[in-house]
Design a protein around this motif. Structure first.
Motif, mmCIF file in Angstrom:
data_model
loop_
_atom_site.group_PDB
_atom_site.id
_atom_site.type_symbol
_atom_site.label_atom_id
_atom_site.label_comp_id
_atom_site.label_asym_id
_atom_site.label_seq_id
_atom_site.Cartn_x
_atom_site.Cartn_y
_atom_site.Cartn_z
ATOM 1 N N LEU A 57 -0.980 -12.301 -10.799
ATOM 2 C CA LEU A 57 -1.737 -11.137 -10.340
ATOM 3 C C LEU A 57 -3.111 -11.041 -10.986
ATOM 4 N N GLU A 58 -3.275 -11.637 -12.180
ATOM 5 C CA GLU A 58 -4.581 -11.594 -12.844
ATOM 6 C C GLU A 58 -5.678 -12.173 -11.973
ATOM 7 N N GLN A 59 -5.310 -13.158 -11.140
ATOM 8 C CA GLN A 59 -6.303 -13.855 -10.336
ATOM 9 C C GLN A 59 -6.497 -13.236 -8.954
ATOM 10 N N MET A 60 -5.725 -12.214 -8.654
ATOM 11 C CA MET A 60 -5.799 -11.598 -7.335
ATOM 12 C C MET A 60 -6.698 -10.372 -7.364
ATOM 13 N N SER A 61 -7.201 -10.003 -6.215
ATOM 14 C CA SER A 61 -8.029 -8.806 -6.105
ATOM 15 C C SER A 61 -7.131 -7.569 -6.065
ATOM 16 N N ALA A 62 -7.732 -6.416 -6.300
ATOM 17 C CA ALA A 62 -6.975 -5.172 -6.228
ATOM 18 C C ALA A 62 -6.403 -4.964 -4.829
ATOM 19 N N ALA A 63 -7.144 -5.365 -3.803
ATOM 20 C CA ALA A 63 -6.665 -5.212 -2.427
ATOM 21 C C ALA A 63 -5.432 -6.067 -2.180
ATOM 22 N N GLU A 64 -5.426 -7.285 -2.704
ATOM 23 C CA GLU A 64 -4.260 -8.156 -2.543
ATOM 24 C C GLU A 64 -3.051 -7.618 -3.302
ATOM 25 N N ILE A 65 -3.285 -7.079 -4.483
ATOM 26 C CA ILE A 65 -2.195 -6.518 -5.278
ATOM 27 C C ILE A 65 -1.596 -5.304 -4.566
ATOM 28 N N LYS A 66 -2.443 -4.450 -4.001
ATOM 29 C CA LYS A 66 -1.953 -3.294 -3.251
ATOM 30 C C LYS A 66 -1.069 -3.742 -2.088
ATOM 31 N N GLN A 67 -1.497 -4.763 -1.389
ATOM 32 C CA GLN A 67 -0.724 -5.292 -0.270
ATOM 33 C C GLN A 67 0.641 -5.779 -0.743
ATOM 34 N N PHE A 68 0.674 -6.443 -1.893
ATOM 35 C CA PHE A 68 1.916 -6.944 -2.476
ATOM 36 C C PHE A 68 2.828 -5.787 -2.895
ATOM 37 N N PHE A 69 2.268 -4.778 -3.547
ATOM 38 C CA PHE A 69 3.065 -3.637 -3.993
ATOM 39 C C PHE A 69 3.638 -2.863 -2.805
ATOM 40 N N MET A 70 2.854 -2.715 -1.749
ATOM 41 C CA MET A 70 3.358 -2.041 -0.553
ATOM 42 C C MET A 70 4.521 -2.825 0.054
ATOM 43 N N TYR A 71 4.420 -4.133 0.021
ATOM 44 C CA TYR A 71 5.484 -4.989 0.547
ATOM 45 C C TYR A 71 6.774 -4.809 -0.253
ATOM 46 N N ILE A 72 6.688 -4.820 -1.580
ATOM 47 C CA ILE A 72 7.875 -4.633 -2.422
ATOM 48 C C ILE A 72 8.546 -3.299 -2.112
ATOM 49 N N THR A 73 7.762 -2.229 -2.069
ATOM 50 C CA THR A 73 8.321 -0.899 -1.850
ATOM 51 C C THR A 73 8.947 -0.786 -0.461
ATOM 52 N N ALA A 74 8.328 -1.396 0.535
ATOM 53 C CA ALA A 74 8.896 -1.393 1.881
ATOM 54 C C ALA A 74 10.244 -2.102 1.903
ATOM 55 N N CYS A 75 10.369 -3.196 1.171
ATOM 56 C CA CYS A 75 11.641 -3.914 1.085
ATOM 57 C C CYS A 75 12.728 -3.035 0.471
ATOM 58 N N LEU A 76 12.396 -2.310 -0.591
ATOM 59 C CA LEU A 76 13.370 -1.464 -1.267
ATOM 60 C C LEU A 76 13.833 -0.325 -0.367
ATOM 61 N N ILE A 77 12.910 0.296 0.343
ATOM 62 C CA ILE A 77 13.254 1.394 1.244
ATOM 63 C C ILE A 77 14.146 0.902 2.377
ATOM 64 N N THR A 78 13.776 -0.215 2.983
ATOM 65 C CA THR A 78 14.527 -0.740 4.118
ATOM 66 C C THR A 78 15.942 -1.135 3.709
ATOM 67 N N GLU A 79 16.073 -1.818 2.578
ATOM 68 C CA GLU A 79 17.394 -2.226 2.103
ATOM 69 C C GLU A 79 18.269 -1.007 1.814
ATOM 70 N N SER A 80 17.693 0.014 1.184
ATOM 71 C CA SER A 80 18.453 1.222 0.873
ATOM 72 C C SER A 80 18.905 1.937 2.141
ATOM 73 N N ALA A 81 18.007 2.029 3.124
ATOM 74 C CA ALA A 81 18.339 2.695 4.379
ATOM 75 C C ALA A 81 19.443 1.959 5.127
ATOM 76 N N LEU A 82 19.482 0.662 4.998
ATOM 77 C CA LEU A 82 20.517 -0.130 5.646
ATOM 78 C C LEU A 82 21.864 0.062 4.953
ATOM 79 N N GLU A 83 21.840 0.213 3.638
ATOM 80 C CA GLU A 83 23.076 0.358 2.872
ATOM 81 C C GLU A 83 23.758 1.709 3.102
ATOM 82 N N ARG A 84 22.982 2.783 3.253
ATOM 83 C CA ARG A 84 23.590 4.117 3.361
ATOM 84 C C ARG A 84 24.052 4.375 4.792
#
Length: 529
Positions: free
Chosen positions: A456-483
């Motif tokens: 992440l040190e070599q990535m831009s803030a915009a790229e990091i934001k995109q990555f963080f949004m992706y992680i959080t979307a994965c967590l939400i989707t997996e949780s919604a599928l489980e319940r």
């Protein structure tokens, strides 16, 4: 490298309450990824809930919170907060925070959805968050500094991987900076920007949740997303929030022909819990029927709601005609980084407060105007704990420089607009196994495992934001599928009823864990009761 006592990431109500309550002997740095007022707290319109009316009682507030939360709440935590709420409000009112008063100098109290009593304290009509943030900001001591446009991208752990000792961040000029502290507090807000329709500030992209997950902290209840029923909708886009207080003052939801839509849906009609109102509007939208807020029964609308009136005017909606076009959109996440009532996580030295945290207070669906209250409540408690807890985290190894690894090619990540659209369509207001499975499979094609070790040190803030949004979307989707039930902000069309026998108090908990060979179990989900 910078060294301090306390680092707070974020600048909303929870952050500012904590900072103001910390002893002046502690040096505090508040880091914000944009300007200090670009946060959900600053946008909060409705107000803050507290049982201070003559015929009200904290126990009634407690019962309303449990009912709205689908009884998935931590009941003891809710009772503690509602009991403390009147003193929290009176304390800042007496300290100079101006709330709207009646002619006799008493606080005006409004009514919002799922509240049984008028208990919503507001400021400037519909500018409560702005006024509170300004008040707290004006009282910050000389021991507190704020650094703006600093994007935190990593939590630094000690060699034993059980204690947080600092953060890595990108400054406004793109340089990497390291901050060390005895206490690191996530106050980064929610993740409403994961959805195409949202009331949230542009900073609400799930950063704190992603940071915590990568570091190995526990996250819980990520499936519970509250969709606010009434966002201003103009030319195919949401343009801002139309507060719940508008319906509390008498506005009703109607079709273009004037037909009311909530009369036969719930005993509280237009003031039913938010998930019920949102689902009802959504059903009409699927039939291409636009829904409006009919405000004709509200006298002096422009005076009572100046911020909303200005918002409508800026977007070409004439309030004199009495109809405001609305759609539901992502508003608040009840889940987040799992904490106790002091804001402590499972990692020593790491805390979470405000919307990024999951204390159990909100349960499956936050009661209206409980968010600013929870931020004040937990922020105050954490401050008291830090003030009386000496720094004991000495077994650490610190590096003055940010380690730069050789760049390696990475897989692609989903484009942000496509991610927002698919989350709205498949992991949105109404969910099914088919939609959630399709979203999970779509997310899995983007090399999750590879990105978890990205430099992440070599990535831009915009790229990091995109990555963080992706992680959080994965967590939400997996949780919604489980319940496999419907509760609060989580509605499954294929499991439309609550399943109290199996799910009422059961939480879906995510944690990223290290294994002996040094690799990661990248997406491990476990259930905890």
């Amino acid at each position: 490298m910078k060294q301090t006592d306390v680092i707070i990431i974020g600048s909303g109500i929870a952050s500012l309450q904590l900072a103001n309550k910390l002893t002046k002997t502690l040096n505090v740095i508040i880091l914000t990824k944009m300007e200090r007022n670009t946060c959900n707290s600053y946008l909060a319109q409705g107000g803050i809930a507290a049982a201070i009316g003559i015929n009200d009682d904290p126990y009634f507030h407690y019962l309303d919170t449990l009912e709205a939360g689908g009884h998935h709440n931590d009941a003891e935590a809710v009772l503690a907060m509602t009991k403390e709420a009147p003193d929290l409000i009176k304390g800042i009112w007496q300290a100079g925070c101006r709330f709207d008063e009646d002619q006799d100098g008493r606080l005006q109290l409004g009514l919002e959805a799922a509240h049984s009593k008028k208990r919503i304290v507001h400021s400037g009509g519909d500018a409560t968050g702005k006024h509170m943030v300004d008040f707290f900001s004006s009282n910050l001591g000389s021991n507190i500094s704020i650094e703006q446009s600093v994007y935190v991208y990593e939590l630094i752990l000690n060699d034993q991987m059980d204690t947080c000792i600092g953060v890595k961040a990108k400054t406004s000029d793109g340089e990497n900076e390291v901050y060390y502290a005895d206490h690191v507090v996530l106050a980064t807000g929610g993740c409403g920007q994961l959805y195409s329709f949202t009331s949230n500030a542009e900073t609400a992209t799930g950063d704190g949740m992603a940071l915590a997950y990568i570091a190995g902290a526990e996250l819980a209840d990520m499936e519970f997303i509250q969709f606010h029923p009434t966002l201003l909708y103009v030319n195919g886009s949401t343009r801002g929030l139309i507060s719940e207080a508008v319906r509390g003052e008498g506005a009703v939801l109607v079709t273009g022909e004037g037909q009311r839509i909530m009369g036969d849906i719930h005993p509280l009609m237009d003031l039913a819990p938010r998930h019920i109102v949102s689902q009802t509007i959504y059903e009409y939208l699927k039939k291409d029927i636009q829904i409006y807020l009919d405000i004709t029964e509200i006298e002096d609308f422009g005076i009572r709601f100046p911020t909303i009136s200005q918002l409508c005017a800026e977007n070409g909606v004439e309030i004199d005609k009495g109809l405001i076009p609305v759609v539901p959109g992502s508003h608040f996440i009840m889940g987040g980084v799992k904490t106790d009532l002091l804001g402590r996580t499972n990692i020593l030295g790491l805390y979470a407060i405000g919307e990024v945290a999951c204390t159990g207070i909100h349960g499956a669906n936050r009661l209206a105007s409980n968010s600013l209250l929870e931020g004040m409540f937990i922020g105050s408690r954490l401050a008291e704990w830090i003030n009386h807890t000496p720094a004991v985290y000495k077994n650490t190894k610190k590096s003055d420089a940010v380690k730069i690894e050789l760049y390696r090619p990475l897989g692609t990540l989903p484009e942000i607009e496509e991610l927002k659209r698919t989350m709205m369509d498949r992991t949105g207001i109404v969910r099914t196994r088919a939609m959630l499975t399709a979203q999970k499979e779509w997310l899995e094609q983007f090399s999750f495992d590879e990105w978890m070790d990205a430099p992440l040190e070599q990535m831009s803030a915009a790229e990091i934001k995109q990555f963080f949004m992706y992680i959080t979307a994965c967590l939400i989707t997996e949780s919604a599928l489980e319940r496999t039930e419907s509760r609060g902000g989580h509605f499954r069309d294929d499991f439309p009823n609550e399943d109290n026998a199996n799910w009422m108090k059961k939480r879906i908990v995510h944690q990223r864990k290290k294994v002996k060979d040094g690799k990661h179990e990248y997406y491990q989900t476990s259930l905890a009761t």
